[in-house]
Design an enzyme around this catalytic site. Sequence first.
Site, PDB file in Angstrom:
ATOM      1  N   LEU A  11     -50.775 -25.445  29.253  1.00 50.89           N
ATOM      2  CA  LEU A  11     -49.538 -24.659  29.247  1.00 50.89           C
ATOM      3  C   LEU A  11     -49.816 -23.209  29.613  1.00 50.89           C
ATOM      4  O   LEU A  11     -49.275 -22.279  29.037  1.00 50.89           O
ATOM      5  CB  LEU A  11     -48.871 -24.742  27.871  1.00 50.89           C
ATOM      6  CG  LEU A  11     -48.241 -26.096  27.520  1.00 50.89           C
ATOM      7  CD1 LEU A  11     -47.745 -26.107  26.083  1.00 50.89           C
ATOM      8  CD2 LEU A  11     -47.100 -26.430  28.479  1.00 50.89           C
ATOM      9  N   THR A  13     -50.234 -20.532  33.108  1.00 53.63           N
ATOM     10  CA  THR A  13     -49.264 -19.996  34.067  1.00 53.63           C
ATOM     11  C   THR A  13     -48.441 -21.090  34.732  1.00 53.63           C
ATOM     12  O   THR A  13     -47.202 -21.057  34.719  1.00 53.63           O
ATOM     13  CB  THR A  13     -49.989 -19.163  35.130  1.00 53.63           C
ATOM     14  OG1 THR A  13     -50.692 -18.095  34.493  1.00 53.63           O
ATOM     15  CG2 THR A  13     -49.001 -18.587  36.126  1.00 53.63           C
ATOM     16  N   GLU A 129     -49.319 -31.991  45.715  1.00 54.91           N
ATOM     17  CA  GLU A 129     -48.707 -30.974  46.578  1.00 54.91           C
ATOM     18  C   GLU A 129     -49.059 -29.567  46.138  1.00 54.91           C
ATOM     19  O   GLU A 129     -49.326 -28.683  46.963  1.00 54.91           O
ATOM     20  CB  GLU A 129     -47.182 -31.152  46.581  1.00 54.91           C
ATOM     21  CG  GLU A 129     -46.430 -30.177  47.467  1.00 54.91           C
ATOM     22  CD  GLU A 129     -46.696 -30.395  48.943  1.00 54.91           C
ATOM     23  OE1 GLU A 129     -47.364 -29.538  49.555  1.00 54.91           O
ATOM     24  OE2 GLU A 129     -46.232 -31.414  49.476  1.00 54.91           O
ATOM     25  N   VAL A 132     -52.337 -27.205  47.243  1.00 57.24           N
ATOM     26  CA  VAL A 132     -52.520 -26.481  48.506  1.00 57.24           C
ATOM     27  C   VAL A 132     -51.318 -25.582  48.756  1.00 57.24           C
ATOM     28  O   VAL A 132     -50.181 -26.045  48.810  1.00 57.24           O
ATOM     29  CB  VAL A 132     -52.688 -27.455  49.690  1.00 57.24           C
ATOM     30  CG1 VAL A 132     -52.868 -26.676  50.991  1.00 57.24           C
ATOM     31  CG2 VAL A 132     -53.872 -28.386  49.462  1.00 57.24           C
ATOM     32  N   ASP A 201     -62.162 -21.177  47.574  1.00 56.35           N
ATOM     33  CA  ASP A 201     -60.813 -21.652  47.262  1.00 56.35           C
ATOM     34  C   ASP A 201     -60.117 -22.159  48.521  1.00 56.35           C
ATOM     35  O   ASP A 201     -59.517 -23.242  48.525  1.00 56.35           O
ATOM     36  CB  ASP A 201     -60.012 -20.511  46.628  1.00 56.35           C
ATOM     37  CG  ASP A 201     -58.550 -20.853  46.394  1.00 56.35           C
ATOM     38  OD1 ASP A 201     -58.261 -21.524  45.394  1.00 56.35           O
ATOM     39  OD2 ASP A 201     -57.708 -20.448  47.224  1.00 56.35           O
ATOM     40  N   LYS A 205     -58.786 -26.183  49.856  1.00 54.98           N
ATOM     41  CA  LYS A 205     -57.459 -26.493  50.395  1.00 54.98           C
ATOM     42  C   LYS A 205     -57.548 -27.014  51.825  1.00 54.98           C
ATOM     43  O   LYS A 205     -56.843 -27.961  52.198  1.00 54.98           O
ATOM     44  CB  LYS A 205     -56.578 -25.242  50.335  1.00 54.98           C
ATOM     45  CG  LYS A 205     -56.351 -24.729  48.913  1.00 54.98           C
ATOM     46  CD  LYS A 205     -55.730 -23.346  48.906  1.00 54.98           C
ATOM     47  CE  LYS A 205     -55.596 -22.791  47.492  1.00 54.98           C
ATOM     48  NZ  LYS A 205     -55.102 -21.399  47.475  1.00 54.98           N
TER      49      LYS A 205
END
Length: 437
Positions: A11, A13, A129, A132, A201, A205
């Site tokens: 729980l 952001t 979903e 990315v 990061d 993706k």
Amino acid sequence: MQSVKIGILGLGTVGSGTVNVLTRNSREISRRAGRDIEIYRAADRDLDKPKGCDTSAINLTDDAFDIINDPDIQIVVELIGGTGVAKELVMKAIENGKHVVTANKALIAMHGNELFELAQEKGVTISFEAAVAGGIPIIKAMREGLAGNRIEWLAGIINGTGNFILTEMREKGRDFADVLAEAQALGYAEADPTFDIEGIDAAHKLTIMASIAFGIPLQFDKCYTEGISRIAQEDVLNANELGYRIKHLGIAKKTTAGVELRVHPTLIPQRRLLANVNGVMNAVVVKGDAVGPTLYYGAGAGSEATASAVVADIVDIVRALTTDPENRVPHLAFQPDALKDTPILPMSEVVTSYYLRIHTLDKPGVLADITRILSNEGINIEAILQKQPEEHEGIVPIIMLTQAVVEKNMDQAIAQIEALDTVPDSIMRIRMESLGG
């Protein structure tokens, strides 16, 4: 029909944002899904810590496995992150016959092949979903909206932190270290910003998008990754003077030799739409053989932007709950037995143009030596910009733009140039892409 019960793991952001969106838009979501969606349980390590959402109607626990093992829960929403306990939880959820929604790009990029195989065996779906480009529905666009196309290439700004830094450097003339410190203060970058500024990061993706685009297994370990920490203010200014902007791009291309999979700083023409994506925003250009170039733009992170993608995945799963698993949209767009072993090209085999910044001593014949070396390696020069010598140091900055060349030839040329007595510093190299249609 009975409501569909979901359990949320984390729980923070995104988790709080997901609760808020599901609660605020519950009526619209139910109309779209055809059934009510109930946040039945949620897990968080620290239940005493204030949350960004109202949890008064949710059964809370500090043990995520309580949710994984609850027979009433049909969909598990994993928003913990990382590849340790998150993988264990997702594997167990699948084994228990539960569908999974996740925003965890590292988990999918590094372990997706294994997870999808298990999900296929158990007849459940993993939706990702939100992994990315935050709220941008790029996975659905490529997997479904462009299903009639042979995708030729894609290029994207898929890390908001890096884009914020490069935007500030260009617009306000600030140094990299100064902007990074502000990005950390604003919460755009972590205390350890390595994943963002070194491209890890973005590589997670890009790995996912490339698999969906080209029908290949996930291969994060073969993605070339280069960060932006060496970009200097003079490079940003030089690029602008030459009609370009520097962006930290993830690029995947299908060639006759294989697939290029690379993340690195890139000079792109100022007129391109991607060059004008600023701040923390994300954007992806996808080129299909039938549709041509298509652009997807929006918030790449943030509580409710990412929650938008999470909730969309939940709705998709609810719609398909009564569907035969064999008739659901495949995880990586192509049927599992139709994925190809197309090779990922090593960076040394990639063909691209280059921006070179070379600091030389202010002596006769230096430029001739450099151009001779480049010529011997089959490298043609597109443009040269020679700056005034730096005061009191006797150093002349030379800026070159080259035509397209195989990277290994450029590597050899740079090694020879740096070996010259008249070149005291290492050469700054930035790849260039036109990103034309």
